[in-house]
Design a protein around this motif. Structure first.
Motif, PDB file in Angstrom:
ATOM      1  N   ALA A 137      41.595  32.143  27.003  1.00 52.41           N
ATOM      2  CA  ALA A 137      41.809  30.868  27.168  1.00 52.41           C
ATOM      3  C   ALA A 137      41.604  30.443  28.666  1.00 52.41           C
ATOM      4  O   ALA A 137      41.174  29.465  29.144  1.00 52.41           O
ATOM      5  N   LEU A 138      41.931  31.615  29.551  1.00 56.81           N
ATOM      6  CA  LEU A 138      41.761  31.448  31.053  1.00 56.81           C
ATOM      7  C   LEU A 138      40.289  31.482  31.425  1.00 56.81           C
ATOM      8  O   LEU A 138      39.924  30.512  32.149  1.00 56.81           O
ATOM      9  N   ALA A 139      39.630  32.321  30.688  1.00 59.23           N
ATOM     10  CA  ALA A 139      38.289  32.356  30.657  1.00 59.23           C
ATOM     11  C   ALA A 139      37.323  31.025  30.653  1.00 59.23           C
ATOM     12  O   ALA A 139      36.721  30.643  31.263  1.00 59.23           O
ATOM     13  N   TRP A 140      38.119  30.533  29.282  1.00 62.08           N
ATOM     14  CA  TRP A 140      37.491  29.374  29.070  1.00 62.08           C
ATOM     15  C   TRP A 140      37.776  28.005  30.147  1.00 62.08           C
ATOM     16  O   TRP A 140      36.683  27.525  30.329  1.00 62.08           O
ATOM     17  N   ALA A 141      38.826  28.098  30.401  1.00 56.29           N
ATOM     18  CA  ALA A 141      39.187  27.022  31.455  1.00 56.29           C
ATOM     19  C   ALA A 141      38.346  27.433  32.913  1.00 56.29           C
ATOM     20  O   ALA A 141      37.719  26.155  33.313  1.00 56.29           O
ATOM     21  N   ARG A 142      38.392  28.580  33.171  1.00 53.49           N
ATOM     22  CA  ARG A 142      37.550  28.673  34.383  1.00 53.49           C
ATOM     23  C   ARG A 142      36.236  28.358  34.248  1.00 53.49           C
ATOM     24  O   ARG A 142      35.639  27.589  35.180  1.00 53.49           O
ATOM     25  N   PHE A 143      35.497  28.778  33.066  1.00 48.92           N
ATOM     26  CA  PHE A 143      33.865  28.790  33.107  1.00 48.92           C
ATOM     27  C   PHE A 143      33.650  27.226  32.930  1.00 48.92           C
ATOM     28  O   PHE A 143      32.586  26.898  33.260  1.00 48.92           O
ATOM     29  N   GLY A 144      34.428  26.798  32.007  1.00 53.07           N
ATOM     30  CA  GLY A 144      34.079  25.481  31.771  1.00 53.07           C
ATOM     31  C   GLY A 144      33.846  24.394  32.633  1.00 53.07           C
ATOM     32  O   GLY A 144      33.195  23.621  32.640  1.00 53.07           O
ATOM     33  N   GLY A 145      34.543  24.540  33.868  1.00 52.18           N
ATOM     34  CA  GLY A 145      34.473  23.640  34.798  1.00 52.18           C
ATOM     35  C   GLY A 145      33.936  24.202  36.108  1.00 52.18           C
ATOM     36  O   GLY A 145      33.967  23.854  37.124  1.00 52.18           O
ATOM     37  N   LYS A 146      33.219  25.382  36.039  1.00 50.86           N
ATOM     38  CA  LYS A 146      32.973  26.213  37.267  1.00 50.86           C
ATOM     39  C   LYS A 146      31.386  25.782  37.557  1.00 50.86           C
ATOM     40  O   LYS A 146      30.598  25.341  36.836  1.00 50.86           O
ATOM     41  N   ASP A 147      31.398  25.612  39.050  1.00 48.38           N
ATOM     42  CA  ASP A 147      30.071  25.274  39.678  1.00 48.38           C
ATOM     43  C   ASP A 147      29.030  26.470  39.542  1.00 48.38           C
ATOM     44  O   ASP A 147      29.566  27.634  40.048  1.00 48.38           O
ATOM     45  N   ILE A 148      27.924  26.317  39.003  1.00 44.00           N
ATOM     46  CA  ILE A 148      26.886  27.505  38.890  1.00 44.00           C
ATOM     47  C   ILE A 148      25.925  27.488  40.157  1.00 44.00           C
ATOM     48  O   ILE A 148      25.234  26.733  39.839  1.00 44.00           O
ATOM     49  N   THR A 149      26.424  28.379  40.984  1.00 48.03           N
ATOM     50  CA  THR A 149      25.498  28.112  42.263  1.00 48.03           C
ATOM     51  C   THR A 149      24.568  29.237  42.399  1.00 48.03           C
ATOM     52  O   THR A 149      24.048  29.289  43.405  1.00 48.03           O
ATOM     53  N   ALA A 150      24.740  30.369  41.479  1.00 44.16           N
ATOM     54  CA  ALA A 150      24.049  31.600  41.784  1.00 44.16           C
ATOM     55  C   ALA A 150      22.451  31.375  41.174  1.00 44.16           C
ATOM     56  O   ALA A 150      22.582  30.890  40.162  1.00 44.16           O
TER      57      ALA A 150
END
Lengths: 271, 305
Positions: A258-271
């Motif tokens: 759940a933490l991974a989902w919450a984190r990844f869902g709103g993460k800016d992908i700048t790499a």
């Protein structure tokens, strides 16, 4: 899972299981029960039954259990950390993450596929230990009836079924490492850092588990019940602690995915 | 006209830095839109926001008339250079990307990968590992990935980066051919000659803002023509040009420039001859796109803050 999801899952499994580093790790893993068997055979001692290492000379099936006993604390978590830590961070560091998301693979879907591949990897690792131990046991030691840790004698077939349950229990235990690794992997673009952090967390858990003064939290540590599968080699099987172990594992898996989902869902992908 | 890309007040803030600052993009469907700007002016961040990789701080955008996630299967993209798995072949890398696409047809995957590789001239290297590819081959594989399926919109970030002159020409003609098929191309570039050659429309970014947007022809038409007189008597030439009312006269060694304004070139030549200036050459010119670019962004190709 739709057919398209299965296709993506198949592709992901190919990425994990065709990677030479991962194959090398599996080979090392397979060697451990084999080496244990050779060492026990070479020492020539007939250890008394009733313990896992002692049981090996009585019945080769115990070689697989000895494998689980020595591998579960460190090497198995290491193997899971490598694949789980690499899952998102590896794609980010190679830049392929931005192309997967632009496809669009879908963030939640990508995470689910990655986690499914990690679970498959956990199962494969446990399977390799069990098979290697089983085969080495058949080569070097008697097979036939075996004496359980509680002293009761059961058939070899019964033993194999119990070994299968152990394999599944160990898989469920180390899937917690996979879930932690998946979460850590969404936090960084450096796969090595994600692997090291995941492994560190499992070591911290085991260190805390070894400090008697921390007894109050022992039951809540992810690693506390990892070796509880020994209860499956008693008769009758003691299910209470195995059940608690599975519940703790499920709790950690739900929490970290759940933490991974919450984190990844709103993460800016700048790499 | 229908917009292939439209944004309103699109803003992306990283900490205290406004990487993209309230831009209103309008990319007409069927156009080849040149997205210009110095390094660090927010081009790539804009592309990342449009592709859904980065979330906008405020503002909205529409791709192909719908949301990013719905539009993306019809969008091919090359963002900040190609990125593939080094130990997989070109073919395997494209199959991997295709497998991630839930709307792609698995049964045609091999054929589509083959034709995409053929289109960028990589058929011979299809089985080679990506890590053995040269920079130009990597760039081509990136473009092939964008062409895996029929697209309505291509977003290409510096597509000719790292290509040799021959490769550059091939990629430019490929873009022109795709545009001819009706694909909208959103082309980020800092190569002004490339933009002049390919684009029908341009947007110019500077420090996160869209400082100019519209048809390239309109941008060019904005530029006032000026006269350039080649002479060994620059001082006399300057006097004559000022006397006939031309503004912005600049004299240099061997030539004089001035804005033409409303004057007729033939009258200027006649005045010069009457004034006894030895004219070695006379031309009516317009500022190059580069000069316009510098005027708009206030800088050349330096990295901006």
């Amino acid at each position: 899972m739709s057919r398209a999801d299965l296709r993506f899952f198949g592709s992901e499994l190919g990425m994990v299981f065709r990677r030479r580093r991962n194959l090398a790790l599996l080979v090392i893993l397979a060697c451990v029960p084999l080496l244990i068997s050779i060492a026990v055979k070479a020492s020539g001692h007939d250890a008394p039954g009733g313990s896992i290492f002692g049981g090996i000379t009585d019945n080769g099936l115990f070689a697989a259990l000895a494998g689980f006993l020595v591998l579960t604390p460190l090497f198995l978590p290491l193997m899971i950390s490598v694949v789980a830590g690499d899952s998102i961070a590896g794609e980010a560091s190679s830049g392929t993450l931005r192309y997967l998301l632009a496809i669009p693979a879908g963030r939640s879907r990508l995470l689910a596929i990655k986690f499914a591949a990690i679970v498959t990897w956990c199962l494969a690792c446990a399977l390799v230990i069990a098979l290697s131990g089983l085969l080495a046991g058949l080569v070097f030691f008697p097979s036939g009836e075996l004496t359980l840790l509680s002293g009761r004698v059961v058939s070899y077939g019964d033993g194999v079924v119990r070994l299968l349950l152990v394999l599944l229990y160990v898989t469920a235990s180390v899937v917690t490492v996979g879930a932690i690794g998946l979460f850590v992997s969404t936090m960084t673009e450096a796969p090595i850092a994600a692997m090291a952090a995941t492994l560190t967390l499992t070591i911290v858990s085991q260190v805390a588990d070894a400090v008697p003064q921390l007894g109050r939290i022992h039951g809540w540590l992810p690693s506390h019940y990892w070796l509880q599968w020994v209860d499956l080699f008693r008769d009758p099987i003691i299910t209470s602690r195995v059940g608690t172990g599975l519940l703790v594992a499920l709790g950690y898996v739900l929490f970290f995915t759940a933490l991974a989902w919450a984190r990844f869902g709103g993460k800016d992908i700048t790499a | 006209m229908v917009a292939a890309i439209a944004s309103e007040g699109l803003t992306k803030r990283f900490g205290s830095l406004n990487a993209v600052d309230g831009i209103d993009l309008a990319v007409p469907a069927g156009s080849v839109y040149g997205f210009l700007g110095p390094n660090g002016s927010g081009k790539t961040t804009t592309i990342r926001v449009l592709l859904g990789l980065v979330f906008a701080t405020s503002g909205s955008h529409v791709l192909l008339g719908t949301s990013t996630q719905r539009a993306l299967p019809k969008v091919g993209a090359l963002v900040e250079g190609p990125a593939f798995h080094p130990y997989l072949s070109g073919t395997a890398n494209l199959l991997r990307l295709d497998a991630a696409d839930r709307t792609a047809d698995a049964s045609t995957a091999r054929a589509r990968v083959g034709s995409a590789l053929e289109r960028v001239g990589l058929t011979a290297a299809a089985g080679k590992r990506y890590r053995a590819y040269s920079l130009g081959m990597r760039q081509r594989l990136g473009i092939a990935a964008a062409l895996l399926r029929p697209r309505e919109l291509l977003m290409l970030d510096e597509p000719t980066n790292g290509l040799d002159p021959q490769g550059t020409r091939e990629v430019r003609s490929l873009i022109a051919a795709l545009a001819g098929e009706g694909v909208t191309v959103f082309l980020s570039s800092h190569l002004l000659s490339e933009v002049e050659q390919l684009c029908s429309d341009v947007g110019v970014m500077s420090a996160g803002r869209l400082v100019w947007q519209g048809a390239l022809a309109d941008l060019r038409a904005q530029q006032e023509p000026y006269v350039r007189v080649e002479t060994v008597q620059p001082a006399e030439a300057r006097q004559v040009l000022e006397s006939v009312g031309l503004a912005g006269v600049e004299a240099a060694d061997g030539h004089v420039r001035a804005r033409l304004g409303e004057a007729r070139p033939e009258d200027v030549v006649a005045a010069l001859v009457r004034g006894g200036v030895g004219v070695r050459g006379f031309a009516v010119e317009r500022a190059s796109l580069e000069e316009q670019f510098v005027a708009l962004t206030g800088e050349g190709f330096d990295v901006s803050g």
